[in-house]
Design a protein around this motif. Structure first.
Motif, mmCIF file in Angstrom:
data_model
loop_
_atom_site.group_PDB
_atom_site.id
_atom_site.type_symbol
_atom_site.label_atom_id
_atom_site.label_comp_id
_atom_site.label_asym_id
_atom_site.label_seq_id
_atom_site.Cartn_x
_atom_site.Cartn_y
_atom_site.Cartn_z
ATOM 1 N N LEU A 213 -4.342 39.531 48.967
ATOM 2 C CA LEU A 213 -4.263 40.972 49.197
ATOM 3 C C LEU A 213 -4.703 41.316 50.612
ATOM 4 O O LEU A 213 -5.714 40.796 51.095
ATOM 5 C CB LEU A 213 -5.149 41.705 48.189
ATOM 6 N N VAL A 214 -3.944 42.198 51.263
ATOM 7 C CA VAL A 214 -4.289 42.672 52.607
ATOM 8 C C VAL A 214 -4.211 44.194 52.618
ATOM 9 O O VAL A 214 -3.576 44.799 51.741
ATOM 10 C CB VAL A 214 -3.339 42.082 53.672
ATOM 11 N N ALA A 222 -10.806 50.379 52.724
ATOM 12 C CA ALA A 222 -10.545 51.210 51.547
ATOM 13 C C ALA A 222 -9.211 50.843 50.910
ATOM 14 O O ALA A 222 -9.087 50.744 49.678
ATOM 15 C CB ALA A 222 -10.557 52.682 51.946
ATOM 16 N N SER A 223 -8.194 50.612 51.749
ATOM 17 C CA SER A 223 -6.882 50.217 51.236
ATOM 18 C C SER A 223 -6.966 48.861 50.534
ATOM 19 O O SER A 223 -6.380 48.671 49.456
ATOM 20 C CB SER A 223 -5.871 50.156 52.392
ATOM 21 N N LEU A 224 -7.702 47.928 51.121
ATOM 22 C CA LEU A 224 -7.855 46.609 50.516
ATOM 23 C C LEU A 224 -8.584 46.715 49.177
ATOM 24 O O LEU A 224 -8.197 46.071 48.190
ATOM 25 C CB LEU A 224 -8.623 45.690 51.472
ATOM 26 N N GLU A 225 -9.611 47.544 49.126
ATOM 27 C CA GLU A 225 -10.383 47.687 47.886
ATOM 28 C C GLU A 225 -9.533 48.299 46.777
ATOM 29 O O GLU A 225 -9.670 47.926 45.601
ATOM 30 C CB GLU A 225 -11.620 48.546 48.140
ATOM 31 N N ALA A 240 -8.760 38.236 48.514
ATOM 32 C CA ALA A 240 -8.743 39.354 49.467
ATOM 33 C C ALA A 240 -8.836 38.841 50.903
ATOM 34 O O ALA A 240 -9.621 37.928 51.190
ATOM 35 C CB ALA A 240 -9.911 40.301 49.187
ATOM 36 N N ASP A 241 -8.048 39.431 51.792
ATOM 37 C CA ASP A 241 -8.050 39.048 53.209
ATOM 38 C C ASP A 241 -8.132 40.303 54.079
ATOM 39 O O ASP A 241 -7.135 41.002 54.262
ATOM 40 C CB ASP A 241 -6.777 38.260 53.539
ATOM 41 N N TYR A 258 -15.369 41.697 57.241
ATOM 42 C CA TYR A 258 -15.618 40.567 56.334
ATOM 43 C C TYR A 258 -17.037 40.624 55.781
ATOM 44 O O TYR A 258 -17.271 40.389 54.586
ATOM 45 C CB TYR A 258 -15.394 39.237 57.068
ATOM 46 N N HIS A 259 -17.990 40.945 56.662
ATOM 47 C CA HIS A 259 -19.393 41.015 56.240
ATOM 48 C C HIS A 259 -19.588 42.135 55.220
ATOM 49 O O HIS A 259 -20.265 41.957 54.189
ATOM 50 C CB HIS A 259 -20.287 41.221 57.459
ATOM 51 N N GLU A 260 -18.997 43.281 55.493
ATOM 52 C CA GLU A 260 -19.135 44.418 54.577
ATOM 53 C C GLU A 260 -18.505 44.113 53.223
ATOM 54 O O GLU A 260 -19.066 44.452 52.168
ATOM 55 C CB GLU A 260 -18.467 45.654 55.186
ATOM 56 N N LEU A 261 -17.343 43.452 53.239
ATOM 57 C CA LEU A 261 -16.668 43.122 51.988
ATOM 58 C C LEU A 261 -17.522 42.166 51.156
ATOM 59 O O LEU A 261 -17.654 42.338 49.937
ATOM 60 C CB LEU A 261 -15.307 42.503 52.281
#
Length: 519
Positions: A213-214, A222-225, A240-241, A258-261
């Motif tokens: 997922l991108v 937000a879109s990725l989430e 998830a990427d 990346y860190h936040e995710l």
């Protein structure tokens, strides 16, 4: 009672072995050094040891350590002698490191990151070519082969490519910006789809392929989430990427994403594509991969997408494989990624010069034969034999002092060795005469079988009467000339660019001596 170790060595290396062991004090073992009667320790073999070593030499010892380049079957020798025989390090100066590692060897068999290796020009390749490239990627560490589709380019054999790669035992992902391509890949049984967004997520309902997922909007977590949440509702696995951006086009911000995710989703499977850095930065990829896999290790990223498009990234997959194993081993030991593997040290080495200039000069005084030895230290290249010692940083400066006019094989050999020595000195690499320079995982090196004797070099063999392509014909015999006629003047021979013309009055002088000034 402390264990006692017998160190076997040769005449030239004996003083260095004593010195290194004394500098290692205090030691957790007792030791004795035994000089076995060979000048060069590296020429020692199992048969030589069996002939020359008597039970009295090792009766009070529990282990014998032989030089690292000792040839032969040491397991058989151990059985014959009734004592454990092991190889030490190749360089005497590495004895402290050798015993430091003896407690625990790093385990490089484990990793926690799966490598997706992309064939970026898949539509342009035949099935045979795709299989060949995929198996090359697999041999270098790839877990999944990614079939890269090209924009606006037909890929009529996509389904056939997926089936062919599956038949040779490979996992397959398909990477495309075209939704119809991804639909075809899903129906053909691809294992992974790169990539789906929140807008195309419905395709996941129709297939067992795992989607990567991108964000539908570049840089939007937000879109990725939202795509991640949609997949959770479907009840199927996903990766998830957040997308790693190139330098000056959002690199730092993308690392923060990346860190936040990871902070928000501690257990989420995450992919990082490293090509935007390895391919789009004019720097050696071994260092870039080391840094990126350090970040990957800290963030517990599960998958990486790697490419080998630019010629300078030709070993990127192998480097990724080394880096993931090195970082895993360091993390398991809660340690820095040092002294685990040298495979990512391509251009330079941490301990390049094993001998000091003084040690080399002392060694040179013990040489009693005309064979040239070559060593490298901080000061430059040292070349010496019984006639003297020379030091320079330019191999061409040695030439006028070498007595090799009747030995072309030896001249060729010394040319190769001096070229290696020069590269080693310039880059800060370890040089050992008669051995290849080490280039980490940048060069595929054959595994050397130390139980077998080293094959004779070509310069030691007699040349065939028929000459090899590119060599000069032998000069024809001089024709007789009529009595009283003058010889034709000889034409001046061409010389290599950058080399000096030989001095007409320069007499041959011993190795290492200075020219006499003209009177």
């Amino acid at each position: 009672m402390a264990q006692k170790i017998l160190f076997l060595t040769g005449k030239l290396a004996e003083p260095s072995v004593h010195k290194v062991l004394q500098e290692m004090a205090p030691l957790p073992f007792d030791y004795r050094v035994h000089q076995i009667g060979v000048s060069v320790a590296a020429l020692m073999t199992d048969k030589m040891i069996a002939r020359r070593l008597t039970p009295a030499d090792y009766q009070d010892c529990q282990e014998i350590i032989v030089p690292g380049r000792c040839r032969g079957d040491l397991e058989s020798l151990s059985r014959d002698l009734g004592i454990k025989v092991t190889r030490g390090p190749e360089e005497i100066k590495d004895l402290p490191l050798h015993f430091g590692k003896a407690k625990k060897q790093p385990d490089l068999s484990r990793y926690s990151v799966n490598i997706f290796a992309e064939i970026v020009d898949a539509p342009e390749r035949s099935i045979e070519s795709l299989i060949e490239r995929a198996q090359y990627y697999q041999a270098n560490g790839a877990d999944v082969v990614d079939i890269g589709c090209l924009p606006e380019e037909p890929f009529p054999h996509l389904e056939e490519a997926i089936h062919a790669l599956h038949e040779v035992g490979l996992k397959v992902s398909v990477d495309s910006l075209s939704f119809p391509d991804l639909q075809r890949a899903a129906k053909a049984g691809a294992d992974y789809l790169l990539s789906l967004t929140e807008e195309t997520i419905d395709l996941a309902k129709e297939t067992d392929a795992v989607p990567v997922l991108v964000p539908a909007e570049p840089g939007s977590l937000a879109s990725l989430e939202r795509a991640m949440e949609a997949m959770d509702k479907i009840g199927k696995p996903w990766i998830a990427d957040p997308i790693l951006d190139p330098i000056h086009f959002g690199l730092t911000a993308s690392i923060v994403r990346y860190h936040e995710l990871r902070q928000k989703y501690p257990d989420a499977p995450i992919m990082m594509g490293v090509g935007n850095l390895t391919e789009l930065t004019d720097a050696d990829t071994s260092g870039i991969n080391a840094m990126l896999f350090g970040i990957i290790s800290e963030l517990n990223i599960n998958c990486v997408l790697v490419t080998e498009v630019s010629p300078h990234a030709r070993r990127a997959i192998r480097e990724a494989d080394v880096a993931r194993r090195m970082m895993f081993a360091a993390k398991q030991d809660n340690a820095l990624p040092r002294d685990i593997t040298a495979d990512l040290l391509v251009a330079h080495e941490r301990r390049p010069f094993t001998d000091t200039a003084q040690e080399i000069r002392e060694l040179a005084t013990s040489i009693k034969d005309p064979n040239y030895r070559i060593k490298v230290a901080r000061e430059g290249i040292f070349m010496f034999n019984r006639d003297g010692l020379m030091l320079d940083t330019d191999p061409f400066e040695f030439y006028p002092q070498l007595q090799l006019k009747d030995d072309p094989g030896h001249a060729f050999y010394l040319g190769v060795e001096l070229a290696r020595a020069e590269v080693a000195w310039q880059l800060g690499k370890r040089y050992t005469q008669d051995e290849d320079l080490q280039w980490g995982c940048a060069v595929e090196q054959e595994q050397e079988d130390l139980t077998q004797q080293k094959a004779e070099g070509t310069t030691m063999k007699k040349r065939d009467k028929d000459r090899a392509c590119g060599t000069a014909d032998k000069p024809e015999k001089k024709q007789d000339r009529a009595c009283g006629t003058a010889e034709k003047p000889k034409t001046k021979q061409t010389r290599a660019c950058g080399t000096a013309e030989p001095s007409k009055n320069n007499k041959e002088r011993p190795c290492g001596t200075a020219d006499k000034s003209d009177t």
